[in-house]
Scaffold this motif. Structure first.
Motif, PDB file in Angstrom:
ATOM      1  N   GLY A  71      16.360  12.768 -18.036  1.00  0.00           N
ATOM      2  CA  GLY A  71      17.490  13.581 -18.301  1.00  0.00           C
ATOM      3  C   GLY A  71      18.106  12.882 -19.655  1.00  0.00           C
ATOM      4  N   ARG A  72      17.681  11.567 -19.713  1.00  0.00           N
ATOM      5  CA  ARG A  72      16.909  10.420 -20.838  1.00  0.00           C
ATOM      6  C   ARG A  72      16.958  11.719 -22.344  1.00  0.00           C
ATOM      7  NH1 ARG A  72      15.932   5.490 -17.871  1.00  0.00           N
ATOM      8  NH2 ARG A  72      16.430   4.344 -19.446  1.00  0.00           N
ATOM      9  N   ILE A  73      18.140  12.553 -22.775  1.00  0.00           N
ATOM     10  CA  ILE A  73      17.300  13.255 -24.101  1.00  0.00           C
ATOM     11  C   ILE A  73      17.141  12.427 -25.237  1.00  0.00           C
ATOM     12  CG2 ILE A  73      17.317  15.339 -25.241  1.00  0.00           C
ATOM     13  CD1 ILE A  73      16.634  15.085 -22.515  1.00  0.00           C
ATOM     14  N   ASP A  74      18.373  11.646 -25.445  1.00  0.00           N
ATOM     15  CA  ASP A  74      18.222  11.175 -26.813  1.00  0.00           C
ATOM     16  C   ASP A  74      17.629   9.722 -26.519  1.00  0.00           C
ATOM     17  OD1 ASP A  74      20.478  12.226 -27.551  1.00  0.00           O
ATOM     18  OD2 ASP A  74      22.150  11.272 -27.182  1.00  0.00           O
ATOM     19  N   GLU A  75      17.295   9.135 -25.534  1.00  0.00           N
ATOM     20  CA  GLU A  75      16.156   7.942 -25.569  1.00  0.00           C
ATOM     21  C   GLU A  75      14.888   8.784 -25.613  1.00  0.00           C
ATOM     22  OE1 GLU A  75      17.808   4.816 -23.050  1.00  0.00           O
ATOM     23  OE2 GLU A  75      18.139   7.079 -21.788  1.00  0.00           O
ATOM     24  N   ALA A  76      14.750   9.784 -25.098  1.00  0.00           N
ATOM     25  CA  ALA A  76      13.140  10.751 -25.414  1.00  0.00           C
ATOM     26  C   ALA A  76      12.511  10.617 -26.790  1.00  0.00           C
ATOM     27  CB  ALA A  76      13.297  12.183 -24.674  1.00  0.00           C
ATOM     28  N   ILE A  77      14.316  11.868 -27.536  1.00  0.00           N
ATOM     29  CA  ILE A  77      13.881  11.728 -28.970  1.00  0.00           C
ATOM     30  C   ILE A  77      13.529  11.344 -30.079  1.00  0.00           C
ATOM     31  CG2 ILE A  77      14.964  12.643 -30.592  1.00  0.00           C
ATOM     32  CD1 ILE A  77      16.418  14.626 -29.293  1.00  0.00           C
ATOM     33  N   ALA A  78      14.217   9.504 -29.126  1.00  0.00           N
ATOM     34  CA  ALA A  78      13.610   8.757 -29.757  1.00  0.00           C
ATOM     35  C   ALA A  78      12.526   7.516 -30.033  1.00  0.00           C
ATOM     36  CB  ALA A  78      14.917   6.949 -30.177  1.00  0.00           C
ATOM     37  N   GLN A  79      12.321   8.146 -28.577  1.00  0.00           N
ATOM     38  CA  GLN A  79      11.154   7.416 -28.443  1.00  0.00           C
ATOM     39  C   GLN A  79       9.642   8.679 -29.060  1.00  0.00           C
ATOM     40  OE1 GLN A  79       9.931   4.714 -27.438  1.00  0.00           O
ATOM     41  NE2 GLN A  79      11.841   4.300 -27.108  1.00  0.00           N
ATOM     42  N   LEU A  80       9.593   9.608 -29.405  1.00  0.00           N
ATOM     43  CA  LEU A  80       9.200  10.145 -29.612  1.00  0.00           C
ATOM     44  C   LEU A  80       8.902  10.368 -31.147  1.00  0.00           C
ATOM     45  CD1 LEU A  80       9.457  13.681 -26.933  1.00  0.00           C
ATOM     46  CD2 LEU A  80       7.473  11.876 -27.390  1.00  0.00           C
ATOM     47  N   GLU A  81      10.306  10.325 -32.073  1.00  0.00           N
ATOM     48  CA  GLU A  81      10.307  10.452 -33.312  1.00  0.00           C
ATOM     49  C   GLU A  81       9.822   8.682 -33.515  1.00  0.00           C
ATOM     50  OE1 GLU A  81      14.760  10.684 -34.279  1.00  0.00           O
ATOM     51  OE2 GLU A  81      14.338  12.700 -34.883  1.00  0.00           O
ATOM     52  N   LYS A  82       9.660   7.847 -32.767  1.00  0.00           N
ATOM     53  CA  LYS A  82       9.186   6.167 -32.729  1.00  0.00           C
ATOM     54  C   LYS A  82       7.076   6.462 -33.331  1.00  0.00           C
ATOM     55  CE  LYS A  82       8.716   2.114 -34.365  1.00  0.00           C
ATOM     56  NZ  LYS A  82       9.366   1.851 -35.475  1.00  0.00           N
TER      57      LYS A  82
ATOM     58  N   ILE B  19       6.094   9.304 -33.375  1.00  0.00           N
ATOM     59  CA  ILE B  19       5.197  10.161 -35.100  1.00  0.00           C
ATOM     60  C   ILE B  19       5.792   9.387 -36.300  1.00  0.00           C
ATOM     61  CG2 ILE B  19       5.566  12.331 -36.962  1.00  0.00           C
ATOM     62  CD1 ILE B  19       7.265  13.045 -33.943  1.00  0.00           C
ATOM     63  N   GLU B  20       6.318   7.914 -36.319  1.00  0.00           N
ATOM     64  CA  GLU B  20       6.542   7.001 -37.213  1.00  0.00           C
ATOM     65  C   GLU B  20       5.166   6.587 -37.520  1.00  0.00           C
ATOM     66  OE1 GLU B  20       9.529   3.466 -38.312  1.00  0.00           O
ATOM     67  OE2 GLU B  20      10.457   5.276 -37.516  1.00  0.00           O
ATOM     68  N   LEU B  21       5.005   6.103 -35.678  1.00  0.00           N
ATOM     69  CA  LEU B  21       3.985   5.140 -36.106  1.00  0.00           C
ATOM     70  C   LEU B  21       2.788   5.506 -36.423  1.00  0.00           C
ATOM     71  CD1 LEU B  21       4.977   2.859 -32.936  1.00  0.00           C
ATOM     72  CD2 LEU B  21       4.645   2.510 -34.980  1.00  0.00           C
ATOM     73  N   ASP B  22       1.988   7.557 -35.616  1.00  0.00           N
ATOM     74  CA  ASP B  22       0.906   7.858 -36.214  1.00  0.00           C
ATOM     75  C   ASP B  22       1.513   9.383 -36.447  1.00  0.00           C
ATOM     76  OD1 ASP B  22      -1.235   8.910 -35.814  1.00  0.00           O
ATOM     77  OD2 ASP B  22      -1.554   9.179 -34.198  1.00  0.00           O
ATOM     78  N   ASN B  23       1.673   9.868 -38.014  1.00  0.00           N
ATOM     79  CA  ASN B  23       1.479  11.095 -38.444  1.00  0.00           C
ATOM     80  C   ASN B  23       1.225  12.028 -38.214  1.00  0.00           C
ATOM     81  OD1 ASN B  23      -0.533  11.025 -40.504  1.00  0.00           O
ATOM     82  ND2 ASN B  23       1.174  10.242 -42.114  1.00  0.00           N
ATOM     83  N   GLN B  24      -0.155  11.739 -37.626  1.00  0.00           N
ATOM     84  CA  GLN B  24      -0.413  12.642 -36.906  1.00  0.00           C
ATOM     85  C   GLN B  24      -0.922  13.232 -35.339  1.00  0.00           C
ATOM     86  OE1 GLN B  24      -3.655  13.754 -38.785  1.00  0.00           O
ATOM     87  NE2 GLN B  24      -2.334  13.141 -40.680  1.00  0.00           N
ATOM     88  N   SER B  25      -0.006  12.600 -34.833  1.00  0.00           N
ATOM     89  CA  SER B  25       0.676  12.549 -32.649  1.00  0.00           C
ATOM     90  C   SER B  25       1.365  14.449 -32.767  1.00  0.00           C
ATOM     91  CB  SER B  25       1.758  11.655 -33.110  1.00  0.00           C
ATOM     92  OG  SER B  25       1.609  11.520 -31.663  1.00  0.00           O
ATOM     93  N   MET B  26       0.140  15.324 -32.652  1.00  0.00           N
ATOM     94  CA  MET B  26       0.564  16.568 -32.763  1.00  0.00           C
ATOM     95  C   MET B  26       1.014  16.376 -31.357  1.00  0.00           C
ATOM     96  SD  MET B  26      -2.924  18.354 -33.817  1.00  0.00           S
ATOM     97  CE  MET B  26      -4.169  17.434 -33.621  1.00  0.00           C
ATOM     98  N   GLU B  27       0.582  16.403 -30.087  1.00  0.00           N
ATOM     99  CA  GLU B  27       1.697  16.192 -29.345  1.00  0.00           C
ATOM    100  C   GLU B  27       2.431  15.589 -28.750  1.00  0.00           C
ATOM    101  OE1 GLU B  27       0.799  17.511 -26.656  1.00  0.00           O
ATOM    102  OE2 GLU B  27      -1.533  18.798 -27.382  1.00  0.00           O
ATOM    103  N   SER B  28       3.509  14.545 -30.115  1.00  0.00           N
ATOM    104  CA  SER B  28       4.683  14.199 -29.980  1.00  0.00           C
ATOM    105  C   SER B  28       5.566  15.297 -30.793  1.00  0.00           C
ATOM    106  CB  SER B  28       4.652  12.919 -30.271  1.00  0.00           C
ATOM    107  OG  SER B  28       4.187  12.286 -29.926  1.00  0.00           O
ATOM    108  N   MET B  29       4.800  15.737 -31.932  1.00  0.00           N
ATOM    109  CA  MET B  29       5.577  16.401 -32.846  1.00  0.00           C
ATOM    110  C   MET B  29       5.806  18.265 -31.491  1.00  0.00           C
ATOM    111  SD  MET B  29       2.952  16.411 -35.505  1.00  0.00           S
ATOM    112  CE  MET B  29       2.293  14.786 -36.793  1.00  0.00           C
ATOM    113  N   ILE B  30       4.895  18.502 -31.299  1.00  0.00           N
ATOM    114  CA  ILE B  30       5.309  19.760 -30.354  1.00  0.00           C
ATOM    115  C   ILE B  30       5.768  18.679 -29.267  1.00  0.00           C
ATOM    116  CG2 ILE B  30       4.403  21.016 -28.248  1.00  0.00           C
ATOM    117  CD1 ILE B  30       3.171  21.584 -31.211  1.00  0.00           C
ATOM    118  N   ASN B  31       6.043  18.366 -28.355  1.00  0.00           N
ATOM    119  CA  ASN B  31       7.196  17.596 -27.299  1.00  0.00           C
ATOM    120  C   ASN B  31       8.724  17.450 -27.508  1.00  0.00           C
ATOM    121  OD1 ASN B  31       6.086  18.225 -24.408  1.00  0.00           O
ATOM    122  ND2 ASN B  31       4.191  16.691 -26.094  1.00  0.00           N
TER     123      ASN B  31
END
Length: 210
Positions: A42-53, A55-67
């Motif tokens: 339920g820590r949604i803002d932190e989840a967004i921050a990690q997934l965005e990071k 994707i920033e580190l790997d612009n091919q990270s499709m699973e991060s994009m989907i989630n």
């Protein structure tokens, strides 16, 4: 990671992943999984921050994009959700899950014909993807294409006979097609499997069978 995990279990996993991310900030998979666990906790803002990071580190990270897209969809930001799923498809055009997600966004926006096209593409890529058949059933029902709705629902039930949602969708599709007896059988099966059937549907079906 399962939905049944207890908060204490989540805290332990979060602690482990946070330690990895602190020691290795460029570890894409650690950030991805930390984002998923944050979301589960339920820590949604932190989840967004990690997934965005991630994707920033790997612009091919499709699973991060989907989630990440799923989080934004839950928040009602369908524009961002659509963008992320389209980004994933640009990398892998045959990613069935992304086609389903875009279909769901289209359906949510009332673009049901476009949703059908997305779900149809998904089952063409992966005929065993039950979520695509379930959503296709719903879309065809909305379009009042009852024969197609029943066919899609039967495909879902064939794939997973014990899917409560698939059984309920088949019951609804059969109702609109006029097959009330079989509709009732599938409705009862859905209830047996734990589905919370809409009481209005139960009453409507009861009236037809009276």
């Amino acid at each position: 990671m399962t939905e049944a995990q207890k908060p204490a279990d989540l805290s332990a996993v979060i602690g482990e992943l946070e330690k990895i991310v602190e020691e290795k900030p460029n570890n894409v998979m650690a950030r991805h999984h930390l984002g998923l666990i944050y979301r589960q906790a339920g820590r949604i803002d932190e989840a967004i921050a990690q997934l965005e990071k991630a994707i920033e580190l790997d612009n091919q990270s499709m699973e991060s994009m989907i989630n990440l897209g799923a989080i934004f969809f839950d928040r009602g930001d369908t524009d961002r959700a659509l963008e992320l799923n389209q980004q994933a498809l640009a990398i892998s055009p045959d990613m069935a899950e992304a086609h389903v997600n875009i279909g769901l966004i289209r359906q949510h926006r009332g673009e049901v014909d476009k949703a059908v096209a997305c779900y149809s593409k998904a089952v063409q890529i992966d005929p065993k993807l039950i979520t695509a058949w379930i959503n296709l059933t719903s879309a065809y029902t909305m379009l009042e294409q009852d024969d197609k709705a029943v066919d899609a629902a039967r495909q879902a039930v064939t794939l997973e006979p014990d899917s409560a949602m698939a059984r309920n969708n088949l019951a609804v599709a059969l109702y609109f097609k006029g097959d009330f007896a079989e509709s009732q059988r599938n409705m009862e099966k859905a209830k047996e499997l734990g589905y919370s059937v809409d009481p209005r549907f139960v009453e409507a079906l009861k009236t037809k069978l009276a």
